[in-house]
Design a protein around this motif. Structure first.
Motif, PDB file in Angstrom:
ATOM      1  N   ASP A  25      42.526  45.287  49.475  1.00 27.59           N
ATOM      2  CA  ASP A  25      41.598  45.496  48.377  1.00 27.59           C
ATOM      3  C   ASP A  25      42.044  44.679  47.174  1.00 27.59           C
ATOM      4  N   PRO A  26      41.114  44.328  46.280  1.00 24.90           N
ATOM      5  CA  PRO A  26      41.516  43.600  45.077  1.00 24.90           C
ATOM      6  C   PRO A  26      42.416  44.456  44.194  1.00 24.90           C
ATOM      7  N   SER A  27      43.091  43.820  43.248  1.00 23.11           N
ATOM      8  CA  SER A  27      44.053  44.542  42.417  1.00 23.11           C
ATOM      9  C   SER A  27      43.373  45.566  41.507  1.00 23.11           C
ATOM     10  N   ARG A  28      42.118  45.361  41.194  1.00 22.63           N
ATOM     11  CA  ARG A  28      41.400  46.305  40.331  1.00 22.63           C
ATOM     12  C   ARG A  28      40.681  47.388  41.125  1.00 22.63           C
ATOM     13  N   GLY A  29      40.879  47.430  42.434  1.00 20.43           N
ATOM     14  CA  GLY A  29      40.265  48.478  43.251  1.00 20.43           C
ATOM     15  C   GLY A  29      39.089  47.963  44.054  1.00 20.43           C
ATOM     16  N   GLN A  30      38.628  48.797  44.969  1.00 26.54           N
ATOM     17  CA  GLN A  30      37.547  48.419  45.868  1.00 26.54           C
ATOM     18  C   GLN A  30      36.216  48.298  45.138  1.00 26.54           C
ATOM     19  N   GLY A  31      35.945  49.169  44.204  1.00 24.21           N
ATOM     20  CA  GLY A  31      34.667  49.132  43.501  1.00 24.21           C
ATOM     21  C   GLY A  31      33.654  50.053  44.150  1.00 24.21           C
ATOM     22  N   SER A  32      32.580  50.330  43.412  1.00 24.31           N
ATOM     23  CA  SER A  32      31.575  51.254  43.922  1.00 24.31           C
ATOM     24  C   SER A  32      30.512  50.566  44.763  1.00 24.31           C
ATOM     25  N   GLY A  33      30.420  49.257  44.677  1.00 16.82           N
ATOM     26  CA  GLY A  33      29.443  48.513  45.476  1.00 16.82           C
ATOM     27  C   GLY A  33      29.980  47.138  45.801  1.00 16.82           C
ATOM     28  N   ILE A  34      29.174  46.385  46.540  1.00 13.54           N
ATOM     29  CA  ILE A  34      29.608  45.056  46.954  1.00 13.54           C
ATOM     30  C   ILE A  34      29.729  44.115  45.757  1.00 13.54           C
ATOM     31  N   LEU A  35      28.841  44.254  44.774  1.00 12.74           N
ATOM     32  CA  LEU A  35      28.890  43.371  43.612  1.00 12.74           C
ATOM     33  C   LEU A  35      30.152  43.611  42.786  1.00 12.74           C
ATOM     34  N   GLN A  36      30.488  44.858  42.581  1.00 11.54           N
ATOM     35  CA  GLN A  36      31.698  45.168  41.816  1.00 11.54           C
ATOM     36  C   GLN A  36      32.956  44.747  42.585  1.00 11.54           C
ATOM     37  N   LEU A  92      33.130  42.180  44.668  1.00 17.08           N
ATOM     38  CA  LEU A  92      33.199  40.727  44.525  1.00 17.08           C
ATOM     39  C   LEU A  92      33.681  40.324  43.133  1.00 17.08           C
ATOM     40  N   GLN A  93      33.282  41.071  42.103  1.00 16.25           N
ATOM     41  CA  GLN A  93      33.774  40.793  40.753  1.00 16.25           C
ATOM     42  C   GLN A  93      35.282  41.021  40.667  1.00 16.25           C
ATOM     43  N   ASN A  94      35.768  42.053  41.346  1.00 16.03           N
ATOM     44  CA  ASN A  94      37.203  42.320  41.338  1.00 16.03           C
ATOM     45  C   ASN A  94      37.974  41.227  42.075  1.00 16.03           C
ATOM     46  N   TYR A  95      37.424  40.722  43.168  1.00 12.73           N
ATOM     47  CA  TYR A  95      38.058  39.592  43.853  1.00 12.73           C
ATOM     48  C   TYR A  95      38.019  38.347  42.965  1.00 12.73           C
ATOM     49  N   GLY A  96      36.922  38.145  42.253  1.00 11.63           N
ATOM     50  CA  GLY A  96      36.823  37.015  41.329  1.00 11.63           C
ATOM     51  C   GLY A  96      37.859  37.098  40.229  1.00 11.63           C
ATOM     52  N   TYR A  97      38.113  38.292  39.729  1.00 12.50           N
ATOM     53  CA  TYR A  97      39.146  38.493  38.715  1.00 12.50           C
ATOM     54  C   TYR A  97      40.510  38.081  39.269  1.00 12.50           C
ATOM     55  N   ASP A  98      40.803  38.455  40.502  1.00 11.05           N
ATOM     56  CA  ASP A  98      42.074  38.069  41.127  1.00 11.05           C
ATOM     57  C   ASP A  98      42.175  36.555  41.296  1.00 11.05           C
ATOM     58  N   ILE A  99      41.077  35.916  41.667  1.00  8.47           N
ATOM     59  CA  ILE A  99      41.084  34.462  41.842  1.00  8.47           C
ATOM     60  C   ILE A  99      41.317  33.759  40.514  1.00  8.47           C
ATOM     61  N   VAL A 100      40.687  34.246  39.438  1.00  7.31           N
ATOM     62  CA  VAL A 100      40.884  33.648  38.116  1.00  7.31           C
ATOM     63  C   VAL A 100      42.333  33.814  37.674  1.00  7.31           C
ATOM     64  N   LEU A 101      42.923  34.969  37.916  1.00  6.59           N
ATOM     65  CA  LEU A 101      44.329  35.165  37.563  1.00  6.59           C
ATOM     66  C   LEU A 101      45.246  34.241  38.361  1.00  6.59           C
ATOM     67  N   LEU A 102      44.946  34.027  39.629  1.00  5.51           N
ATOM     68  CA  LEU A 102      45.755  33.130  40.449  1.00  5.51           C
ATOM     69  C   LEU A 102      45.656  31.690  39.949  1.00  5.51           C
ATOM     70  N   ILE A 103      44.469  31.254  39.587  1.00  3.34           N
ATOM     71  CA  ILE A 103      44.299  29.901  39.055  1.00  3.34           C
ATOM     72  C   ILE A 103      45.034  29.753  37.734  1.00  3.34           C
TER      73      ILE A 103
END
Length: 98
Positions: free
Chosen positions: A40-51, A53-64
């Motif tokens: 799961d992303p570092s900010r949690g699974q989220g309540s839906g697919i959009l949230q 994906l936003q959490n995965y995007g946050y992880d990708i931005v932090l990695l970059i």
């Protein structure tokens, strides 16, 4: 009488198109043996697919951002060490001392 040698091997021009069909018949679990599962992303699974994906995007931005900072630190260290390591007239024992 010269008879051509017969080979029992399948010619590559016939086997190459059949390879994807043979691989498609295998179960998906045969490809994924030994691979780790996705976490799961570092900010949690989220309540839906959009949230999610936003959490995965946050992880990708932090990695970059981490990669950008690491490359900047590397550039800074190399610019500081270049006068010591790049000058052939300086003794080589000064390089490790820096």
């Amino acid at each position: 009488m010269n008879t051509p040698k017969t080979s029992h091997r399948i010619p590559s021009r016939i086997a190459a198109p059949l390879l994807p069909l043979a691989l498609a018949g295998l179960p998906l679990s045969a490809f994924a043996q030994g691979l780790p599962t996705m976490e799961d992303p570092s900010r949690g699974q989220g309540s839906g697919i959009l949230q999610t994906l936003q959490n995965y995007g946050y992880d990708i931005v932090l990695l970059i951002a981490l990669l950008v900072v690491a490359s900047d630190v590397r550039r800074c260290l190399l610019s500081r060490l270049h006068p010591l390591l790049g000058d052939p007239h300086r003794p080589r024992h000064l390089g490790p001392a820096a």
